[in-house]
Design a protein around this motif. Structure first.
Motif, mmCIF file in Angstrom:
data_model
loop_
_atom_site.group_PDB
_atom_site.id
_atom_site.type_symbol
_atom_site.label_atom_id
_atom_site.label_comp_id
_atom_site.label_asym_id
_atom_site.label_seq_id
_atom_site.Cartn_x
_atom_site.Cartn_y
_atom_site.Cartn_z
ATOM 1 N N TYR A 1 -7.398 -4.938 -2.557
ATOM 2 C CA TYR A 1 -8.107 -4.582 -1.567
ATOM 3 C C TYR A 1 -9.715 -5.272 -0.526
ATOM 4 O O TYR A 1 -8.801 -5.266 0.852
ATOM 5 N N THR B 1 -12.846 -2.941 -10.463
ATOM 6 C CA THR B 1 -13.470 -2.026 -9.430
ATOM 7 C C THR B 1 -15.239 -2.503 -8.959
ATOM 8 O O THR B 1 -15.332 -2.610 -8.256
ATOM 9 N N TRP C 1 0.990 -1.108 0.038
ATOM 10 C CA TRP C 1 -0.312 -0.212 0.195
ATOM 11 C C TRP C 1 1.091 0.600 0.481
ATOM 12 O O TRP C 1 1.677 1.233 0.751
ATOM 13 N N THR D 1 -5.778 -2.328 -6.954
ATOM 14 C CA THR D 1 -5.959 -1.730 -5.695
ATOM 15 C C THR D 1 -7.298 -2.329 -5.376
ATOM 16 O O THR D 1 -7.313 -3.293 -3.780
ATOM 17 N N GLY E 1 1.700 3.311 -6.425
ATOM 18 C CA GLY E 1 0.327 2.477 -6.553
ATOM 19 C C GLY E 1 -0.763 2.612 -7.903
ATOM 20 O O GLY E 1 -0.145 3.717 -8.647
ATOM 21 N N CYS F 1 -2.895 3.806 -3.321
ATOM 22 C CA CYS F 1 -3.478 2.936 -3.409
ATOM 23 C C CYS F 1 -2.436 1.564 -3.954
ATOM 24 O O CYS F 1 -1.041 1.666 -3.316
ATOM 25 N N ILE F 2 -2.448 0.467 -4.046
ATOM 26 C CA ILE F 2 -1.465 -0.538 -3.872
ATOM 27 C C ILE F 2 -1.390 -0.683 -4.921
ATOM 28 O O ILE F 2 -1.306 -0.339 -6.113
ATOM 29 N N TRP G 1 -4.069 1.401 -9.245
ATOM 30 C CA TRP G 1 -5.655 1.260 -9.929
ATOM 31 C C TRP G 1 -5.989 -0.265 -10.127
ATOM 32 O O TRP G 1 -6.747 -0.957 -9.451
ATOM 33 N N PHE H 1 -8.292 4.200 0.378
ATOM 34 C CA PHE H 1 -9.435 3.141 -0.344
ATOM 35 C C PHE H 1 -10.575 4.132 -0.817
ATOM 36 O O PHE H 1 -10.265 4.179 -2.204
#
Length: 166
Positions: free
Chosen positions: A114, A158, A87, A110, A105, A92-93, A107, A129
Motif C-alpha cells: 500500500y 504494519t 489488490w 499489504t 490477500g 488486501c494485496i 496482510w 486498506f
C-alpha cells in the motif's frame, strides 16, 4: 531456490533506514549498492521476485520500492501500479496474481505494498486498506501473518508503515 531479490531489498531497506536516521554513510552506501544491483540486474519488466526465476511478486516488489523510496531514488510507475494488479477487492494485496493460495490477500504483503502504490491508488484503496487493517488485526493487538510462524513481522511492518503514513 535461494532468495536474492527479496532478501537484498529487505536488508538494504533496513540499512537505508538506519543510515538515514543515524547519519551512517556506510549503511547508506551499502543500501545504494544494493538498490543499484536491483535496478541493473532486474529479471522482470515490472516488479521484483523472490529471485530471478520465481516471477515478480508483490512482497519483493514492495520491499524494493520501499528501499528506493528510502533512498530518494526514482521508482518506475509500472512498479507502483504493480500493487493495484495484486489488490484483492474487499481484502488486501496478494503475493502473486496467479490462482492459488498465494494469490489471496495476505496482510504480510499489504502494508509496504500500500505504501508503494501511486498516490491515486492509495486514495482509491484507502477505505479497503483501513478495513483490512482492522479485520487482519487479532484480539491480542498483533496483525495476522501468512508467511511467518508468528505475527511479529506482520505487526512490525504494519506499525512501520503506519508511522510513515502518519
Amino acid at each position: 531456490g535461494t532468495s536474492d531479490q527479496w532478501v537484498t531489498a529487505y536488508a538494504a531497506q533496513a540499512l537505508a533506514q538506519y543510515g538515514n536516521k543515524s547519519g551512517n554513510s556506510e549503511a547508506i552506501d551499502a543500501a545504494t549498492k544494493a538498490a543499484r544491483w536491483l535496478a541493473e540486474k532486474r529479471s522482470y519488466e515490472s516488479g521484483w521476485g523472490f529471485n530471478g526465476h520465481t516471477g515478480p511478486d508483490a512482497d519483493s516488489t514492495a520491499m524494493a520500492v520501499a528501499l528506493f523510496d528510502e533512498l530518494g531514488l526514482h521508482v518506475a510507475e509500472a512498479d507502483r501500479i504493480f500493487f493495484r494488479d495484486h489488490w484483492r477487492e474487499g481484502d488486501c494485496i496478494a503475493t502473486y496474481s496467479e490462482p492459488g493460495a498465494w494469490a489471496s490477500g495476505h496482510w504480510d504483503v499489504t502494508p509496504w505494498g500500500y505504501h508503494g502504490m501511486t498516490p491515486e491508488d492509495q486514495t482509491r484503496f484507502t477505505d479497503q486498506f483501513q478495513k483490512a487493517l482492522s479485520t487482519h488485526r487479532m484480539n491480542n493487538g498483533f496483525w495476522r501473518s501468512y508467511w511467518w510462524r508468528n505475527p511479529y513481522y506482520s505487526t512490525f511492518v504494519t506499525l512501520e508503515v503506519l508511522d510513515r503514513l502518519g
